[in-house]
Enzyme design. Structure first.
Site, PDB file in Angstrom:
ATOM      1  N   GLU A 105      52.815   5.158  25.724  1.00  0.00           N
ATOM      2  CA  GLU A 105      53.429   5.658  26.959  1.00  0.00           C
ATOM      3  C   GLU A 105      53.806   7.128  26.829  1.00  0.00           C
ATOM      4  OE1 GLU A 105      54.973   1.333  26.482  1.00  0.00           O
ATOM      5  OE2 GLU A 105      54.325   2.982  25.203  1.00  0.00           O
ATOM      6  N   CYS A 122      59.117  -0.385  25.163  1.00  0.00           N
ATOM      7  CA  CYS A 122      60.281  -0.621  24.312  1.00  0.00           C
ATOM      8  C   CYS A 122      61.550  -0.087  24.978  1.00  0.00           C
ATOM      9  CB  CYS A 122      60.080  -0.002  22.931  1.00  0.00           C
ATOM     10  SG  CYS A 122      59.931   1.792  22.917  1.00  0.00           S
ATOM     11  N   CYS A 137      60.574   3.858  25.364  1.00  0.00           N
ATOM     12  CA  CYS A 137      59.481   4.192  26.282  1.00  0.00           C
ATOM     13  C   CYS A 137      59.863   3.896  27.725  1.00  0.00           C
ATOM     14  CB  CYS A 137      58.225   3.432  25.900  1.00  0.00           C
ATOM     15  SG  CYS A 137      57.500   4.023  24.352  1.00  0.00           S
ATOM     16  N   ALA A 194      30.905 -18.563   4.802  1.00  0.00           N
ATOM     17  CA  ALA A 194      29.473 -18.842   4.845  1.00  0.00           C
ATOM     18  C   ALA A 194      29.157 -19.753   3.684  1.00  0.00           C
ATOM     19  CB  ALA A 194      28.661 -17.556   4.761  1.00  0.00           C
TER      20      ALA A 194
END
Length: 155
Positions: free
Chosen positions: A47, A70, A79, A149
């Site tokens: 952000e 946040c 943010c 595998a």
């Protein structure tokens, strides 16, 4: 939001203990004026970078963020405060942040400041992107995948 998710996916594995977040800022005319993902090492947050790119064009615009902004002070400021101070009018959040320091508080602060907030746009994609972060915060364990595998005789 899809563009923000693509940015977040590009940062997977490079944001340390922080989640990989994508943010796209769109001006009132519908033009993308800022886009970013969480920086290497987890700071600065998406952000903050996107808002710096957008500058004054973010005013009255829309922010698309893959994880709730946040709301706590850590190594950087919240943010949600950066979005409020930038003057955006709308914030679309893909999914809430389960971190106890945030956990709905970012959305609450945005709404309290008069910003229209919508949660859940592309939520499944956001949860898939940050499944490692979400597992660590919600279940206190890492997300582990195993690829094996082997031959038909078990070797």
């Amino acid at each position: 939001m899809q563009a923000a998710l693509n940015l977040a996916r590009a940062g997977l594995g490079s944001t340390a203990e922080n989640p990989s977040v994508g943010c796209v800022i769109v001006d009132p005319k519908g033009r993308i004026v800022g886009s970013a993902r969480t920086a290497y090492g987890g700071r600065p947050h998406a952000e903050t970078i996107a808002l710096a790119q957008a500058g004054d064009s973010a005013r009255s615009g829309t922010a698309y963020v893959t994880l709730e902004p946040c709301s706590h002070h850590g190594k950087t400021g919240p943010c949600c405060d950066a979005l409020i101070n930038a003057g955006v009018s709308f914030v679309y959040v893909a999914t809430l942040d389960p971190d106890p320091r945030v956990s709905g508080r970012g959305v609450t602060r945005l709404k309290a400041s008069g910003i229209s907030v919508h949660v859940g746009l592309c939520e499944e994609g956001a949860k898939e992107t940050n499944r490692g972060f979400l597992s660590r915060v919600e279940r206190y364990r890492p997300f582990v995948s195993l690829k094996i595998a082997s031959s038909i005789d078990g070797r």
